[in-house]
Structures are given as structure tokens and as C-alpha cells.
Enzyme design. Structure first.
Site, short mmCIF file in Angstrom:
data_model
loop_
_atom_site.label_atom_id
_atom_site.label_comp_id
_atom_site.label_asym_id
_atom_site.label_seq_id
_atom_site.Cartn_x
_atom_site.Cartn_y
_atom_site.Cartn_z
CD GLU A 150 -3.01 0.72 1.60
OE1 GLU A 150 -3.41 -0.14 1.24
OE2 GLU A 150 -3.68 1.82 1.35
CG ASP A 162 -6.56 0.68 8.03
OD1 ASP A 162 -6.28 0.40 8.65
OD2 ASP A 162 -6.00 1.41 6.74
C1 GLA Z 1 -6.14 4.57 7.72
C2 GLA Z 1 -4.69 4.11 7.68
C3 GLA Z 1 -4.54 3.63 9.21
C4 GLA Z 1 -4.75 4.20 10.22
C5 GLA Z 1 -6.49 4.73 10.12
C6 GLA Z 1 -6.38 6.01 11.60
O1 GLA Z 1 -7.60 3.50 7.46
O2 GLA Z 1 -4.38 3.44 6.50
O3 GLA Z 1 -2.86 2.85 9.02
O4 GLA Z 1 -3.55 4.66 10.14
O5 GLA Z 1 -5.85 5.17 8.98
O6 GLA Z 1 -6.77 5.67 12.35
#
Ligand code: GLA
Length: 363
Positions: A150, A162
Site C-alpha cells: 500500500e 488495517d
Molecule cells: C487509515 C490508515 C491506518 C490508520 C487509520 C487511522 O485507515 O490506513 O493505518 O492510520 O487510517 O487510524
């Protein structure tokens, strides 16, 4: 919409899947080496593979009804192909030998609603590729490669939240994750509670640029405090001496870490809900990542009997809200709140509990 057999030229040789995530607490803490509490979604993304005979990769997304071709010399262009290409490249760098493939993708994780459909796609793709290439990876390492895909190939400087949730989580037990040690453990939801997730219908259009900006502000706050990461701030009162916006950004990260640890300590639903409400206020006022639609939705949710607390979930700037409510009331409460919100011209929809769908119906 093409069926898998039609695109793959027969039954798929390999199927794999992975969920999205809804973060219950711990937002914008992962890239500050802090704590998070995500739950995997019941919705999953599926990836099926078959061999390609022409030396190039062929991919099809049934949600987008779109196919593309890419290969060693041809970039996949913008869109879902970047994630597939990124996963293949990081896996090849890790030592796997990835042959030309036909890749069929379908997803019940809603795209662009803040439930991390991208991590679901990355983790499902890596699982399928590892299976195909007979290249076993432990789930944490797989999450790390998904994150690399990513960051390097989709251009978002994301943390590990995530991908760890998609690779290690289930939809019944929130995972307490420490983004510094990468330790994790499932914890129970508060007794007699259930989760509601509502998509606000507001697209997270500027999410990537704002996200990278917030990340930079946190780094600068840490630098001004003389530490490597905001996790290392031992004396919270030092934060009050920072200039804005660094003071507010750091205050959010420190208070959010404390909320996650308090919630993971086995609190009841009322206390957990209060921590969610405080998290939303902090994301709105200190971290400045909320949106009027998310403020309105969380207010409507909190006004419902049986709701313990509500907050935006994910990066913010649009996307979804999560609430904790009394067990058995999630579907009814979610539907009521969506009806009230949409009566003023909104386009919200309930994502969890997952509405019943036909087997082949795309999101
Ligand atoms: C996105 C990013 C995560 C995290 C969230 C906020 O989803 O991909 O890594 O930083 O925002 O908590």
C-alpha cells in the site's frame, strides 16, 4: 458482470479471502507507535487465481466490472490493479516466484466507505498468491507485506492497523494491537453489546493528502518534543507548551492511546461507549479529521436509547461511523438512524449488521 469461471477459463485453482476492518478505538495512533482496537468486518474480499498463458497478468474486478492487463514491463495504471501489482512485487522481493496469472476479484467490503477495502484486497491477494506459489508466510509478516504494497504502490503512508486487522482479526473479538511491538491479542466486546456501522455516504475524497499531512504534523510534534515518536512522551504536560497545530495533534494521540488501554481493561458497555464519544470529540476538535456528516450521524446515534457511544471510524474526512449498542438492537437502531439522516437529503446506509444480500449481488 462476469462470473469467475468465465474470466478464469475454468474453475479457479486457488480461492482466498480477507475481511475489512472497523476500528472501535485508537485512531491515528498506529503511525505514532500507539495502540488500536479494530474488529474485522463480516464482509470479505475474495480473490481467485488461474494461470495466464500469454506471459502477462489479467485481472478482473466484479464490483467495478472492469478488467485490466499488466505485466513485467507494463504498469497496471490507477485503480485496483495497483494493489495487485504491489502485492506481487513485494512477494517477489520476499523470495516468491510469481508466474503470470489471471486474477478474479469480488468484494462485499464496501469500496471507499472507510472499512479498508484496500487492506482486504491486499491480504486476500497475498493469501491467494502465497497459496499458489507455495510460499507460506505467517499472518503478521503477511500484514507487513500488505502494508508495504500500500505504501509503495498505492501512495498512502498508512500505518499497520488495517492490514493487521485484516490478516489477524475476526468479526467477534476486537484485537488490541501495539503498533510498536506489533504484539496483538483478542479481547471480548463488553458484555451484552453489539456494534453498528453506518456509511455516511460522504466520499473520503481528500483523505490521502490530509492523511499524509496529519502524519507529518505528528512527526513534527514528536521532533519538537525531542522524541522519536509520540509514544515516547512520558510527561503529557509538555504537550501544552507546543505551538498549534502540534499541541492539538499530540494531545489527540496521547489521549487516544489512554482510551484504548482503558477500554481493553475489561470495561462495561457504558464506559466503553463513553470512551468512544470522547474519541470522536478528540478526532473532531484536536485532530480535525471529522466532517459535518460524521458529527451529525454520531449525534443521531447517541440520541437513540440503547446506544452507549458513537464515533467516526477510520481515517476520517468522510466514510463511516461506529457505535456500540445494547445486544440485539443494532439492526433496528441502525435502520432508524439512517432513515432520520437520509430524511435531510443524506445517502447513509447500514454496513454492520450486514444487510441480507443475494449470493452474487455486488456491493
Ligand atoms: C487509515 C490508515 C491506518 C490508520 C487509520 C487511522 O485507515 O490506513 O493505518 O492510520 O487510517 O487510524
Amino acid at each position: 458482470m462476469m462470473r469467475p469461471e468465465a474470466f478464469l477459463g475454468g474453475a479457479p485453482a486457488v480461492w482466498a479471502s480477507a475481511p475489512g476492518r472497523v476500528n472501535l478505538l485508537g485512531e491515528h495512533t498506529d503511525y505514532n507507535e500507539g495502540f488500536m482496537l479494530p474488529l474485522a468486518t463480516p464482509q470479505r474480499t475474495e480473490v481467485a487465481l488461474a494461470p495466464s498463458e500469454d506471459g502477462r497478468h489479467h485481472a478482473y474486478s466484479s464490483n467495478l466490472d472492469h478488467s485490466l492487463v499488466f505485466g513485467p514491463q507494463t504498469a497496471p495504471g490507477p485503480g485496483f490493479g495497483r494493489y495487485l501489482d504491489g502485492c506481487m512485487r513485494v512477494l517477489a522481493e520476499a523470495g516468491a516466484s510469481v508466474p503470470p496469472l489471471r486474477i478474479y476479484v469480488r468484494s462485499r467490503v464496501p469500496l471507499g466507505a472507510g472499512l479498508s477495502s484496500s487492506a482486504a484486497l491486499e491480504v486476500a491477494t497475498l493469501r491467494a498468491l502465497c497459496n499458489w506459489c507455495q510460499f507460506p508466510l505467517d499472518p503478521l509478516r503477511l500484514a507487513q507485506l500488505a502494508q508495504q504494497a500500500e505504501i509503495r504502490f498505492a501512495g498512502v503512508q498508512c500505518g499497520i492497523l488495517d492490514q493487521m486487522a485484516a490478516s489477524l482479526g475476526d468479526d467477534q473479538h476486537p484485537l488490541l494491537i501495539d503498533a510498536r511491538s506489533l504484539a496483538w491479542r483478542p479481547i471480548p466486546l463488553p458484555p451484552a453489546s453489539s456494534v453498528i456501522v453506518i456509511d455516511s455516504g460522504v466520499a473520503r475524497s481528500l483523505a490521502a493528502s490530509h492523511y499524509n499531512q496529519r502524519r507529518g504534523e505528528c512527526q513534527q510534534a514528536a521532533r519538537l518534543l525531542g522524541v522519536d515518536s509520540l509514544r515516547d512522551v512520558a510527561d503529557a504536560s509538555l504537550v501544552d507548551q507546543l505551538p498549534e497545530p502540534y499541541r492539538s495533534r499530540a494531545r489527540h494521540v496521547l489521549s487516544e492511546n489512554a482510551r484504548v488501554l482503558a477500554a481493553a481493561d475489561g470495561v462495561d458497555a457504558a464506559r466503553f461507549g463513553a470512551l468512544m464519544n470522547a474519541s470522536h470529540a478528540s478526532l473532531r476538535d484536536d485532530f480535525a479529521v471529522s466532517h459535518p456528516a460524521l458529527d451529525a450521524l454520531t449525534s443521531l446515534l447517541r440520541a437513540e436509547p440503547g446506544v452507549y457511544g458513537a464515533r467516526l471510524t477510520g481515517a476520517g474526512f468522510g466514510g463511516a461511523c461506529v457505535a456500540l449498542c445494547a445486544a440485539g438492537q443494532a439492526a433496528r437502531t441502525g435502520a432508524q438512524v439512517v432513515a432520520a439522516f437520509n430524511a435531510n437529503g443524506g445517502a447513509a446506509r447500514v454496513l454492520i449488521p450486514e444487510p441480507q444480500r443475494g449470493d452474487d449481488e455486488p456491493i
